[in-house]
Each structure stands twice: as C-alpha cells, then as structure tokens.
Design a protein around this motif. Structure first.
Motif, mmCIF file in Angstrom:
data_model
loop_
_atom_site.group_PDB
_atom_site.id
_atom_site.type_symbol
_atom_site.label_atom_id
_atom_site.label_comp_id
_atom_site.label_asym_id
_atom_site.label_seq_id
_atom_site.Cartn_x
_atom_site.Cartn_y
_atom_site.Cartn_z
ATOM 1 N N ALA A 224 1.432 37.884 -78.869
ATOM 2 C CA ALA A 224 1.183 36.489 -79.246
ATOM 3 C C ALA A 224 -0.187 36.351 -79.902
ATOM 4 N N ALA A 225 -1.189 37.057 -79.369
ATOM 5 C CA ALA A 225 -2.528 37.004 -79.966
ATOM 6 C C ALA A 225 -2.500 37.579 -81.378
ATOM 7 N N GLU A 226 -1.745 38.650 -81.586
ATOM 8 C CA GLU A 226 -1.635 39.237 -82.927
ATOM 9 C C GLU A 226 -0.989 38.256 -83.901
ATOM 10 N N LEU A 227 0.074 37.543 -83.447
ATOM 11 C CA LEU A 227 0.713 36.553 -84.310
ATOM 12 C C LEU A 227 -0.254 35.432 -84.647
ATOM 13 N N LEU A 228 -1.032 34.977 -83.680
ATOM 14 C CA LEU A 228 -1.999 33.909 -83.922
ATOM 15 C C LEU A 228 -3.069 34.349 -84.908
ATOM 16 N N GLU A 229 -3.570 35.555 -84.748
ATOM 17 C CA GLU A 229 -4.610 36.031 -85.658
ATOM 18 C C GLU A 229 -4.064 36.196 -87.074
ATOM 19 N N GLY A 230 -2.842 36.723 -87.185
ATOM 20 C CA GLY A 230 -2.254 36.852 -88.514
ATOM 21 C C GLY A 230 -2.000 35.507 -89.155
ATOM 22 N N ARG A 231 -1.665 34.524 -88.337
ATOM 23 C CA ARG A 231 -1.390 33.166 -88.839
ATOM 24 C C ARG A 231 -2.656 32.483 -89.341
ATOM 25 N N LEU A 232 -3.787 32.739 -88.685
ATOM 26 C CA LEU A 232 -5.030 32.051 -89.029
ATOM 27 C C LEU A 232 -5.962 32.902 -89.884
ATOM 28 N N ARG A 233 -5.539 34.117 -90.218
ATOM 29 C CA ARG A 233 -6.420 35.013 -90.974
ATOM 30 C C ARG A 233 -6.824 34.370 -92.295
ATOM 31 N N HIS A 253 6.189 31.959 -76.915
ATOM 32 C CA HIS A 253 7.292 31.439 -77.741
ATOM 33 C C HIS A 253 6.789 31.324 -79.181
ATOM 34 N N PRO A 254 7.257 32.158 -80.120
ATOM 35 C CA PRO A 254 6.668 32.173 -81.472
ATOM 36 C C PRO A 254 6.734 30.820 -82.177
ATOM 37 N N LEU A 255 7.873 30.141 -82.127
ATOM 38 C CA LEU A 255 7.992 28.881 -82.853
ATOM 39 C C LEU A 255 7.081 27.818 -82.263
ATOM 40 N N HIS A 256 6.980 27.757 -80.937
ATOM 41 C CA HIS A 256 6.077 26.793 -80.310
ATOM 42 C C HIS A 256 4.623 27.096 -80.663
ATOM 43 N N LEU A 257 4.291 28.384 -80.735
ATOM 44 C CA LEU A 257 2.927 28.750 -81.116
ATOM 45 C C LEU A 257 2.629 28.288 -82.543
ATOM 46 N N LEU A 258 3.565 28.469 -83.466
ATOM 47 C CA LEU A 258 3.345 28.041 -84.846
ATOM 48 C C LEU A 258 3.171 26.526 -84.930
ATOM 49 N N HIS A 259 3.980 25.778 -84.177
ATOM 50 C CA HIS A 259 3.824 24.325 -84.192
ATOM 51 C C HIS A 259 2.486 23.913 -83.580
ATOM 52 N N ALA A 260 2.069 24.592 -82.529
ATOM 53 C CA ALA A 260 0.789 24.242 -81.911
ATOM 54 C C ALA A 260 -0.370 24.524 -82.856
ATOM 55 N N VAL A 261 -0.330 25.658 -83.546
ATOM 56 C CA VAL A 261 -1.393 25.986 -84.502
ATOM 57 C C VAL A 261 -1.406 24.974 -85.643
ATOM 58 N N THR A 262 -0.224 24.613 -86.140
ATOM 59 C CA THR A 262 -0.145 23.640 -87.227
ATOM 60 C C THR A 262 -0.697 22.294 -86.780
ATOM 61 N N LEU A 263 -0.391 21.900 -85.538
ATOM 62 C CA LEU A 263 -0.943 20.649 -85.007
ATOM 63 C C LEU A 263 -2.465 20.718 -84.952
ATOM 64 N N PHE A 264 -3.003 21.857 -84.514
ATOM 65 C CA PHE A 264 -4.450 22.018 -84.451
ATOM 66 C C PHE A 264 -5.072 21.876 -85.833
ATOM 67 N N GLU A 265 -4.423 22.424 -86.864
ATOM 68 C CA GLU A 265 -4.965 22.319 -88.216
ATOM 69 C C GLU A 265 -4.833 20.906 -88.764
ATOM 70 N N GLU A 266 -3.740 20.222 -88.431
ATOM 71 C CA GLU A 266 -3.537 18.863 -88.945
ATOM 72 C C GLU A 266 -4.479 17.872 -88.278
ATOM 73 N N GLN A 267 -4.725 18.059 -86.981
ATOM 74 C CA GLN A 267 -5.577 17.146 -86.221
ATOM 75 C C GLN A 267 -6.509 17.982 -85.348
#
Length: 739
Positions: A224-233, A253-267
């Motif tokens: 999960a940490a690797e997916l997060l780092e690749g997403r925010l690189r 949960h990959p999809l929930h992680l992507l939505h959470a990261v997107t929420l963090f970037e939006e707000q």
C-alpha cells in the motif's frame, strides 16, 4: 478528478484485441507480481495448446480489472487474440454476455490474423438467442441447446492464434451463460484458449471444477505504501502523519486509497477520513450539485444502465464524462455504465415518497431508446414500471422477458414470468384484463409444449380459445393460430378424429383469414386421415393443400413456409407408406429432411430420419434402412431424446426381425423397452414387447415370448391403443399355435 491517469498502452496498434474500452484509471500495478506471473505462465501453457480456465476472484476495487489489463497488454503484445465481454452488458438476458461478445467482434473490423465468427455460426447463434416462432411441434429442447453449444464453442475457439477470452463481472452471468461456460471449459484440453473470468464474491455463478481460482486480496502495508508513493511521485509527499492516516484508513484497499489521496489533493485542509468509505462519502459531498443530481438519478437504475438513459435523466452527456473521469462511473460493453465505486449510503438517495415518480422517469427514458436497445432492456423496463406502480405498462415487457427464456429454451423460468403476469392482468379493467389473459394463456401453452408437457399445453390453449368465445373480439388470424397449435398437440397425442373436428371448426370460423395456417391444418388433417387408414382422402387433401400453398406463397416468412412444406411431405410419405409404396415414401421423407433443415426444426428432422429408415426397411433395403436408423439414433442420443431413441430401437428390431436376425432384434427391443419404461409410455412399451416376443419366438424361447406378448396386450389395453392390442393378440395366437 480521480488522479490515476491512463498509462499509454504498450499494445501495438494492430494487435488483435477486441475490447470495448480500456479503463480510464490505470495506476501502477503493485503487489500483484505473483498473480501476474502465474497468469503469464498459464498463458505459456495455452500457447503450447493446453487450454486453461482461470477465475480471478475478489471484492470490488481490489484490482482485478487492473491485473487483467496488465495481462491483456502482455499477451496481446505476444501474439494472442483478446476478446472481452461483460456480464453487465445485457443484464438478465439468457446468454447476454456471449451475445454482446460476438456482436462486438462482428461489428469491429478485425486486424489481420484475427479469427472471425463464421456467418453460419453467427446466424445459428443469433437465431437461437433472439428466438423465433416455430410451426407445429417445436424442436427438442436438448437438441437445440446442443446445437447452440456446438456453434458457440466453435465460434469462441481460436483458429490462427492463441486466444484470451475475458469474461468480466461473471457474478452477473445468467444460467444459460453458466451452462455455456461449463461446456466451453470441458473442451479446453487441447485448445490454445485462455478463459479468464473476473468475479466478485456472492451470487450463484458457479466455478467449473477444472478451473483454477486465483484470489485478489488487499494490499499489505509495504505494498500500500508503494502504491501511495507511486501515486504521489512528482507531486510532493504529504507529512508523515497524513501519509500514515491515508494508509491506515484505506486498510490495503487500492480503490479506497486512491479516493482518499484524491480527496486530500482536492481539499488539503480537510482531516483525513478514518475509513475508505468515509473518503468516498466526503468526495461525494464535494461534487457539484449537477453531478450529485446525476448520481441520485442513477441510484434507481440498478447495477448497469445504458449511457443514453442516464444522459436523458441528467439532461446531457457533460456531467457523465466528469463522473466517469472522477472515478464514479465505469464504461462496460454495450454502451452501458456501471458503478466504478458504490455511492455512499444515505447520500443523494431518492426519498421513498418520490421513488415511484423517479422510476417512471427512468422507464420513460428507457422507452425513448431505439427499438433494438429498448427490446434488450425489457428486464429493466419491467422493473422500472413495476416500481412505478404501473403494472399495465409492465405487461408487454414481461411478455418479452418470458420470450427471452423461451428463445433460450428455458420454459420453466418463462412459465414463472407468465404466471406472475397473469396475476397482474387480473388487476386491470375487465376488457383489458381478458385480452391480456388470453394472450398470456396462449404463451403459456407455447412454453408447456416446448417443455414436452402436451396435456398442460392443450389445457392452456383451450383456456385461451375459451376466452375467444366469451364475447371478446379477436382477430381471425390469431384464432387460426391458436386452433392450429391445439390441433398439433392433439395429433401428437394420437387423437386423430379430434384433429378432423378441429379442422372443420376452423373452416367455419377463422382459417380463411390465414392462408398459410389453413394449409398447415390441411397437412395435420392429412396426417390424421392417414393414421385412420383413410389414405385416398388424405392424398386428396394434400394435393388440395399444395394448390393452396402455391397461392399463399409470399404471404408469410420463409421459415414458416418451410415448416409447412415439411408437414406436407411428411403427410404424403405417410400416405405412400400406407398404400404400400415405400420407395415413394422414402422420396417424400427425403424432402422433409431438406425442408426441416431450412426451417431449423430439429424434431421434424429427427422424425424424417426415423421415417426414412422405416420406409427403406419396408422396401427391403436393409443397408439404407440401418444407415438412417443409425443416423436417427445418433441424433437422438446426442440430444437426449429418449422417446426418439426408443422408437428408433423399435424400427431397428423390426428390421433385424425381417432380415432373419432375431438375436439383434431382441437386443434392440430390450434397449428400447428400457427407455420406454423410463418414459412410462404404455403404448410404446406394448409395441416393443410385441417385437421382443416375436424375436423370442424365432429363437425358440417360448415361455419368455408368451410372457412378453401377454404384457404387450395388457399395456395396450391400459393405454387404450386398439391397433397395438390387435397386433399383440395376433402374435399371441401365433404363440399358442407354436406351443
């Protein structure tokens, strides 16, 4: 936006890939190396000609589709053909996933080297899946299903290159699709076909015994940490506390992680949600009002819905594109949407009091579709009109829905739909209610006849005709059709005098308005007359019917006319056989083969093979008789028609008995008698016991022959079969003289 942009595909532009559309969201593939390696190794087995079936299972959003996309890119670049279909393409339609798959393949222009469905296979499959009106006795259920399975398996098997066949959302597959896949998997042994099914937990979709099951689970902490780092690189890493909260809330949960990261970037100022579901809810709350209204409208549409329907409810396609890019909607085959992530519970839901009106709007949007799309959506239209509390508008779609099951040769589910529709029809105004009841009873008769339930079919058609006589106006053509159906089932039950009575009734009442049905009734009457021994009357009736058919040509479709031609040739063959001209009868039965094949009537085709064997047997041509009997037996055994097999064994026993081979006659009679006992058909048992007794007389087994002949007489008496009783009594007199 759900910030996981689509990666450039590594598949060459001319690769033989038949896909509706790759997903918009293509994040890095993390934590699935072992699964991908296993799939690739199975692909190597397939390349060597060892077919494989794999079920990829796991909860929604864990990355099954992403893993499949990675496999598609690798195998397509390595020379595999790729065909994809979705269980959500035509929800509820028998064989819907395969219908969409084949139509998509035929509609697209295949690159060089890509296999195509042959026109003959495509025609047979389409005719089966779409259904067709059958004249007279319908084709055998099992034989039509076998023909479909053979054609479909042939169409899906690779021809030039190894093939990857992907079935997404398999949990939404219907029972016919399940049966088709079971058959397909059973034929994979030495075929370069890789079948990959993606399935969520739950539902009733079975996994074939020989298939390998791979489970896609949640990501581990490091993954999960690797997916997060690749997403925010390249976009800046959040503070460690935020990063930890994101990973903790998504729980792998990959999809929930992507939505959470997107929420963090939006707000960026919002607190990180404690769970993935909370992140989805927070993102949904932040959507513009127009997009939230679209989500609210979509909540009444079910798991899958046409893009045009949602666009009509949303007032355009603009909001749909934004919702798709934002990770809320996902495109599937057939021009449809499904949910990429389930909306948060309690948000943007239609109030209960407003639900009927919302369903009415959805039903009206469905009805605005073009005819083919509206026909395919009859299950959803039924659900929407029933939810809108307008059962009268639902009835036509219920009939179409039952027609789906009938065309897939599944009369049981069709009868259940008709019975439910009858209950709805009783709530309508009296005149409308009687009209619907008449139509539904007729359709129920069709379903019973298709299931081989002749008595129930006769009762249903009697009820429909009774409503004709209760002062409810009915078109003469419809009355003629119901009369013909009733006469066909009465003839099949051996009540020949009643067939002639129904014919006289039709001449007075309605047959003049339906020329082709009038000719069909002539053919049925000729068959009844021939069975009663009135051969000259039957011959005259057939000649008159042929003249009428000449004038009726062009008034009906080619399939119906082919069915009438087959009936007329069968009737003339019966007459020629009764007159003692077996060679002429064989010529007529050969024509039945030609016309029944054109009409697609497997039952008539099998009957013609049996009749040809009987005609050649009476003509003394033992070799040809045995050939056609064996063809009939092979077809009946392949289709599971035990009654046809029993009659064929009876014909073979008679053939061997006439040729002086009582041992073979005894063997075939015993096999046929075993089948007749399973069917509990006393008349057929009497016929087989009689030929068995005659064979035993030839072998000198007098005691056993006497017992079988006495049982034959008893069975004929119980069945009320006068001719069979006379035959058994004649054989008994021979036995007594021999004893």
């Amino acid at each position: 936006m759900l910030a996981c942009p689509r990666r450039p595909a590594s598949v060459p532009r001319d690769a033989p890939v038949r896909r509706w559309s790759p997903g918009l969201c293509q994040p890095a593939l993390v934590g699935r190396a072992s699964l991908l390696s296993r799939l690739v190794s199975l692909g190597e087995d397939v390349r060597r000609g060892l077919g494989r079936a794999v079920w990829l299972t796991g909860e929604a959003g864990l990355g099954k589709t992403r893993l499949k996309d990675a496999l598609v890119e690798l195998l397509a670049a390595d020379g595999f053909e790729v065909w994809e279909g979705s269980g959500l393409a035509l929800p509820g339609a028998p064989g819907g996933i395969f219908r969409e798959l084949l139509e998509a393949t035929r509609a697209l222009s295949p690159p060089a080297g890509t296999g195509r469905v042959s026109s003959a296979d495509a025609e047979r499959i389409t005719r089966f899946l779409e259904g067709r009106e059958r004249q007279g006795v319908p084709a055998s259920l099992v034989s039509e299903r076998t023909a479909l399975f053979d054609s479909l398996c042939h169409a899906l098997m690779p021809h030039r290159r190894p093939r990857l066949l992907v079935l997404e959302d398999w949990q939404h597959g219907d029972p016919l699709s399940h049966a088709l896949v079971e058959e397909l998997v059973s034929r994979l042994s030495h075929t370069p076909l890789f079948l990959l099914a993606l399935q969520r937990p739950g539902g009733t979709a079975p996994v074939p015994v020989t298939a390998e099951v791979l489970t896609v689970g949640r990501l581990g902490p490091a993954e999960a940490a690797e997916l997060l780092e690749g997403r925010l690189r390249g976009r800046g890493m959040p503070p460690p506390s935020v990063r930890a909260a994101l990973l903790r809330g998504s729980a792998g949960h990959p999809l929930h992680l992507l939505h959470a990261v997107t929420l963090f970037e939006e707000q960026a100022g919002l607190a990180v949600p404690l769970t993935g579901e909370a992140a989805v809810a927070a993102r949904q709350m932040l959507l513009p009002e127009a997009q939230r209204e679209v989500l609210k409208a979509a909540t009444v549409l079910g798991p899958s819905f046409p893009r045009a329907v949602l666009a009509a409810l949303a007032g355009g396609h603009g909001p749909l594109a934004l919702l798709e890019a934002g990770g809320w909607l996902r495109s599937v085959s057939g021009g449809r949407y499904t949910w990429a992530v389930e909306p948060a519970s309690g948000l943007d839901e239609v109030p209960e009091a407003a639900l009927p009106q919302a369903h009415r709007r959805a039903a009206e949007a469905y009805e605005a579709l073009a005819d083919p799309l509206r026909h395919r959506a009859c299950m959803e239209l039924t659900r929407q009109w029933l939810s809108a509390e307008d059962s009268g508008r639902a009835l036509p779609y219920l009939v179409a829905l039952a027609g789906w099951h009938l065309s897939a040769l599944e009369p049981g589910p069709a009868l259940a739909v008709y019975r439910f529709a009858l209950g709805l029809a009783e709530t309508l105004p009296p005149d409308v209610s009687r009209e619907w009841q008449r139509r539904l009873w007729e359709h129920m008769g069709d379903a019973h006849r298709l299931a081989g339930e002749d008595s129930e079919a006769e009762s249903a058609w009697h009820t429909a005709r009774k409503l004709d006589g209760e002062g409810l106006a009915s078109a003469l053509g419809e009355r003629a059709r119901r009369l013909f159906k009733l006469a066909s089932v009465v003839l099949a039950q051996g009540r020949h005098a009643e067939v002639l009575g129904l014919d006289r009734e039709g001449r007075r009442d309605c047959l003049s308005a339906a020329p082709l049905l009038s000719v069909s009734m002539d053919a049925l009457s000729a068959l009844a007359l021939a069975a009663l021994g009135r051969l000259q009357e039957a011959r005259a009736r057939i000649l008159l019917a042929r003249e009428q058919l000449h004038f009726a040509a062009g008034t009906d479709d080619a399939l119906a006319r082919a069915g009438v031609e087959a009936l007329l040739h069968r009737a003339m063959g019966s007459v020629q056989l009764g007159l003692g001209f077996p060679e002429a009868a064989a010529t007529e039965y050969a024509q039945v083969l030609r016309w029944s094949e054109r009409a697609g009537d497997t039952w008539e085709h099998s009957t013609a093979l049996l009749s040809l064997g009987d005609a050649y047997s009476r003509a003394g041509d033992r070799e040809r008789a045995a050939h056609f009997f064996q063809l009939a037996l092979e077809l009946d055994s392949r289709t599971g028609d035990r009654r046809g097999m029993a009659y064929t064994h009876h014909g073979l026993a008679l053939l061997h008995s006439r040729a002086g081979a009582p041992e073979l006659a005894k063997e075939d009679a015993l096999r046929g008698l075993q089948l007749a006992s399973m069917l509990e058909d006393r008349r057929l048992q009497s016929l087989l016991r009689c030929v068995l007794g005659r064979a035993q007389l030839q072998l000198g087994e007098l005691e056993e022959a006497g017992r079988q002949l006495q049982l034959a007489a008893r069975d004929a008496t119980a069945a009320g079969a006068r001719l069979e009783l006379l035959q058994a009594e004649a054989c008994l007199r021979v036995w007594e003289a021999r004893r």
